[in-house]
Scaffold this motif. Sequence first.
Motif, PDB file in Angstrom:
ATOM      1  N   ARG A  95       0.867  -1.177   0.000  1.00 53.79           N
ATOM      2  CA  ARG A  95       0.000   0.000   0.000  1.00 53.79           C
ATOM      3  C   ARG A  95       0.907   1.230   0.000  1.00 53.79           C
ATOM      4  NH1 ARG A  95      -3.803  -3.304  -0.634  1.00 53.79           N
ATOM      5  NH2 ARG A  95      -4.916  -4.345   1.015  1.00 53.79           N
ATOM      6  N   PRO A  96       1.331   1.676  -1.195  1.00 58.44           N
ATOM      7  CA  PRO A  96       2.284   2.788  -1.270  1.00 58.44           C
ATOM      8  C   PRO A  96       1.645   4.112  -0.857  1.00 58.44           C
ATOM      9  CG  PRO A  96       1.504   2.247  -3.455  1.00 58.44           C
ATOM     10  CD  PRO A  96       0.931   1.212  -2.518  1.00 58.44           C
ATOM     11  N   PRO A  97       2.455   5.047  -0.392  1.00 60.62           N
ATOM     12  CA  PRO A  97       1.921   6.370  -0.081  1.00 60.62           C
ATOM     13  C   PRO A  97       1.418   7.037  -1.360  1.00 60.62           C
ATOM     14  CG  PRO A  97       4.317   6.312   0.206  1.00 60.62           C
ATOM     15  CD  PRO A  97       3.872   4.922  -0.128  1.00 60.62           C
ATOM     16  N   LEU A  98       0.379   7.835  -1.238  1.00 64.58           N
ATOM     17  CA  LEU A  98      -0.234   8.484  -2.400  1.00 64.58           C
ATOM     18  C   LEU A  98       0.736   9.331  -3.207  1.00 64.58           C
ATOM     19  CD1 LEU A  98      -3.713   9.543  -1.004  1.00 64.58           C
ATOM     20  CD2 LEU A  98      -3.192   7.700  -2.607  1.00 64.58           C
ATOM     21  N   GLU A  99       1.717   9.924  -2.558  1.00 61.79           N
ATOM     22  CA  GLU A  99       2.644  10.804  -3.283  1.00 61.79           C
ATOM     23  C   GLU A  99       3.539  10.057  -4.274  1.00 61.79           C
ATOM     24  OE1 GLU A  99       4.540  10.030   0.780  1.00 61.79           O
ATOM     25  OE2 GLU A  99       2.562  10.614   0.095  1.00 61.79           O
TER      26      GLU A  99
END
Length: 123
Positions: free
Chosen positions: A110-114
């Motif tokens: 679940r990667p960070p949105l940025e």
Amino acid sequence: MSRVAAVTEPPFDSRVYAMVCRIPFGQLATYGQVAELIGAYGCARQVGWALRRLPLPSAVPWQRVVNAQGRIAMSPGREGSDWMQRELLLAEGIAVDPDGRLPLARHRWRPPLELAEPSCTKE
């Protein structure tokens, strides 16, 4: 006088490799997820081909990228890299059954949105 262009990897491949390098140990991403994160929605197959072009062994953790069904694509066309992928994932503590099925929901990155590159903007 002619100039010979230096041999470099295509920009798409470089973007794929850079994103795959961000997948943490013990986590998985899908080909489509990587494509979306680099702003190439719908290019899951191209992500797979980019990873297939990597020389093995590789510092890029290519083994952490699997298909959308949470499986390793077991195929003679992979020339043994499917079995190598299975062994590398087992070494990371990710269970892989004999048919190449993985617990994708449990290990999904679940990667960070940025991290996501926008593929288009709306105004």
